[in-house]
Design a protein around this motif. Sequence first.
Motif, PDB file in Angstrom:
ATOM      1  N   VAL A   1       0.923  -1.214   0.166  1.00  0.00           N
ATOM      2  CA  VAL A   1      -0.051   0.072  -0.163  1.00  0.00           C
ATOM      3  C   VAL A   1       0.917   1.301  -0.084  1.00  0.00           C
ATOM      4  N   ASN A   2       0.695   2.052  -0.963  1.00  0.00           N
ATOM      5  CA  ASN A   2       1.489   3.450  -1.162  1.00  0.00           C
ATOM      6  C   ASN A   2       1.341   4.193   0.157  1.00  0.00           C
ATOM      7  N   SER A   3       2.147   5.105   0.230  1.00  0.00           N
ATOM      8  CA  SER A   3       2.090   5.906   1.566  1.00  0.00           C
ATOM      9  C   SER A   3       0.783   6.695   1.726  1.00  0.00           C
ATOM     10  N   ILE A   4       0.151   6.663   2.923  1.00  0.00           N
ATOM     11  CA  ILE A   4      -1.244   7.203   3.486  1.00  0.00           C
ATOM     12  C   ILE A   4      -0.782   8.541   4.081  1.00  0.00           C
ATOM     13  N   GLY A   5       0.558   8.863   4.287  1.00  0.00           N
ATOM     14  CA  GLY A   5       0.858  10.010   4.709  1.00  0.00           C
ATOM     15  C   GLY A   5       1.113   9.960   6.365  1.00  0.00           C
ATOM     16  N   MET A   6       1.963  10.862   6.681  1.00  0.00           N
ATOM     17  CA  MET A   6       2.232  11.093   8.312  1.00  0.00           C
ATOM     18  C   MET A   6       2.087  12.539   8.643  1.00  0.00           C
ATOM     19  N   ARG A   7       1.615  13.519   7.652  1.00  0.00           N
ATOM     20  CA  ARG A   7       1.444  14.865   7.753  1.00  0.00           C
ATOM     21  C   ARG A   7       0.194  15.283   7.124  1.00  0.00           C
TER      22      ARG A   7
ATOM     23  N   PRO B   1      -7.240   5.919  -2.465  1.00  0.00           N
ATOM     24  CA  PRO B   1      -7.682   7.018  -2.618  1.00  0.00           C
ATOM     25  C   PRO B   1      -8.274   7.401  -1.039  1.00  0.00           C
ATOM     26  N   VAL B   2      -7.237   7.485  -0.372  1.00  0.00           N
ATOM     27  CA  VAL B   2      -7.443   7.801   1.350  1.00  0.00           C
ATOM     28  C   VAL B   2      -7.134   9.352   1.555  1.00  0.00           C
ATOM     29  N   LEU B   3      -7.386   9.652   2.722  1.00  0.00           N
ATOM     30  CA  LEU B   3      -7.256  11.045   2.920  1.00  0.00           C
ATOM     31  C   LEU B   3      -6.468  11.200   4.240  1.00  0.00           C
ATOM     32  N   PRO B   4      -5.187  12.262   4.448  1.00  0.00           N
ATOM     33  CA  PRO B   4      -4.139  12.079   5.094  1.00  0.00           C
ATOM     34  C   PRO B   4      -4.683  12.762   6.617  1.00  0.00           C
ATOM     35  N   TRP B   5      -5.852  13.011   6.723  1.00  0.00           N
ATOM     36  CA  TRP B   5      -6.186  14.017   8.104  1.00  0.00           C
ATOM     37  C   TRP B   5      -6.597  12.728   9.211  1.00  0.00           C
ATOM     38  N   HIS B   6      -5.905  12.000   9.532  1.00  0.00           N
ATOM     39  CA  HIS B   6      -6.215  10.894  10.273  1.00  0.00           C
ATOM     40  C   HIS B   6      -6.672  11.287  11.791  1.00  0.00           C
TER      41      HIS B   6
ATOM     42  N   SER C   1       5.474   0.287   8.183  1.00  0.00           N
ATOM     43  CA  SER C   1       6.635   1.201   8.498  1.00  0.00           C
ATOM     44  C   SER C   1       5.912   2.592   8.489  1.00  0.00           C
ATOM     45  N   VAL C   2       4.480   2.578   8.531  1.00  0.00           N
ATOM     46  CA  VAL C   2       3.811   4.138   8.725  1.00  0.00           C
ATOM     47  C   VAL C   2       2.831   3.751  10.041  1.00  0.00           C
ATOM     48  N   PRO C   3       3.357   4.443  10.982  1.00  0.00           N
ATOM     49  CA  PRO C   3       2.245   4.079  11.926  1.00  0.00           C
ATOM     50  C   PRO C   3       0.972   4.686  11.957  1.00  0.00           C
ATOM     51  N   THR C   4       0.477   5.538  11.091  1.00  0.00           N
ATOM     52  CA  THR C   4      -0.810   6.138  10.917  1.00  0.00           C
ATOM     53  C   THR C   4      -1.721   5.192  10.506  1.00  0.00           C
ATOM     54  N   ALA C   5      -1.130   3.795   9.859  1.00  0.00           N
ATOM     55  CA  ALA C   5      -1.712   2.831   9.231  1.00  0.00           C
ATOM     56  C   ALA C   5      -2.771   2.008  10.178  1.00  0.00           C
ATOM     57  N   GLU C   6      -2.192   2.096  11.681  1.00  0.00           N
ATOM     58  CA  GLU C   6      -2.660   1.121  12.576  1.00  0.00           C
ATOM     59  C   GLU C   6      -4.199   0.922  12.623  1.00  0.00           C
ATOM     60  N   TYR C   7      -5.068   1.904  12.246  1.00  0.00           N
ATOM     61  CA  TYR C   7      -6.388   1.778  12.435  1.00  0.00           C
ATOM     62  C   TYR C   7      -7.244   1.204  11.170  1.00  0.00           C
TER      63      TYR C   7
ATOM     64  N   LEU D   1       0.681  14.364  14.952  1.00  0.00           N
ATOM     65  CA  LEU D   1      -0.337  13.543  14.416  1.00  0.00           C
ATOM     66  C   LEU D   1       0.076  12.074  14.608  1.00  0.00           C
ATOM     67  N   VAL D   2       1.394  11.740  14.369  1.00  0.00           N
ATOM     68  CA  VAL D   2       1.795  10.321  14.443  1.00  0.00           C
ATOM     69  C   VAL D   2       1.914   9.830  15.749  1.00  0.00           C
ATOM     70  N   SER D   3       2.178  10.519  16.888  1.00  0.00           N
ATOM     71  CA  SER D   3       2.307   9.950  18.250  1.00  0.00           C
ATOM     72  C   SER D   3       1.304   9.010  18.478  1.00  0.00           C
ATOM     73  N   SER D   4      -0.064   9.240  18.711  1.00  0.00           N
ATOM     74  CA  SER D   4      -0.896   8.672  19.333  1.00  0.00           C
ATOM     75  C   SER D   4      -0.972   7.479  18.528  1.00  0.00           C
ATOM     76  N   PHE D   5      -0.927   7.241  16.897  1.00  0.00           N
ATOM     77  CA  PHE D   5      -1.117   6.104  16.244  1.00  0.00           C
ATOM     78  C   PHE D   5      -0.100   4.960  16.629  1.00  0.00           C
ATOM     79  N   GLU D   6       1.243   5.789  16.742  1.00  0.00           N
ATOM     80  CA  GLU D   6       2.472   4.919  17.149  1.00  0.00           C
ATOM     81  C   GLU D   6       2.402   4.132  18.422  1.00  0.00           C
TER      82      GLU D   6
END
Length: 378
Positions: free
Chosen positions: A33-39, A79-84, A115-121, A149-154
């Motif tokens: 899965v290509n980058s879903i963003g961390m910002r 087609p996901v959005l980066p406002w996690h 490798s991208v913590p924001t994907a955990e949900y 943004l990333v801290s809680s997901f990590e």
Amino acid sequence: MKFIVFGEDWASHPSSTQHLFSQLAKNHEIHWVNSIGMRKPRFKLHDIKRVWGKFKQLFSKPENTAIKTPSTMQVYRLPVLPWHDNRFVRRYNRWVFSFYFKDIQSNGPLTYWLSVPTAEYFFTKKAQDTLIYYCGDDFNALAGVDPNLVSSFEKNLIKKADLIYVVSDFLNNKMPAHKTKLLPHGVSYDLFTSDVKRAPEIDVLNGPVIGFYGSINQWLDISLLTALVAERPNYQLFLVGDIVACTSELMQFKNVTHVPAVDHERLVEFSAHWDVSILPFVNNEQIRACDPLKLKEYLAAGSPIVATDFPAVTRYKSNIYIAKNQFDFINKIDQAIALDKEQLSSLKSAQQDIAKDHSWESKALLVQHDILMLNKAP
């Protein structure tokens, strides 16, 4: 095994995750899965261009990539959005992921590699599935990442993960010891020890060539490089990579040459033939946590290496010149250039012996073994 991998955009630049899964794909089914963003994007030109680029990806065919896409890998540009941090966005992103992966998830067991913590949900892990967090950087200090943004997901990912891989002792000390393993970066050993011609870009230079390749970013000590070229006008500083930091003062010197980023397979044409490879990093939290990919590549290429003092290089201090300050850095380069043929040959042999133990093939086999053992555990 069947993997679902959340990483950066496939082959946007060669990364450790991409190197690992280029090897794992030889024996396993990979869904990348290509980058879903961390910002979260801001109303700035850089962000607008990136959002537009991601949008165009949804409707275009992949271009030639730095790493060849294995036949057992499928790459997804969701087609996901980066406002996690927005619950409605999270609900939408989960729906998108489920839409694309429902059939794959129903035919488990799966190994989720994040490798991208924001994907955990994005997904709900089933009992037979395995969740791996591959932590390649300190996201609290990494440039281009929003730590708020990333801290809680990590934190959630660390709790949920069955196994955590880290690339440095610094990161290892931040993770729960009972499920964390150190996995330093590897190297495409055969590529970086191959007998290749000298890059024509450096063939035209007169005098010792001091080389660096990689992103020319804020983690490079530009003031150190400026002092080097000012005090050693007979040395040629050669930089390969995209410039994303202010280098105007440095580039004014006639003994500085810059070329944009080149294909990954061309890097050895430079590093095997310039006189000294350098790692001129600043001393900050990001660098203290990192394990630069180019370190093992430099070792395999065999040219003398001069580095500033940071943890990743200290374990190889017998075979790398490590400088304590600016004066020492320039002095260490002088020492490296003064080596005779016998000393250079001996150093090259020692460096390549180190690199040989860190091939990506060996790293992939280790990962495969760890996952099999984890799945066999009661």
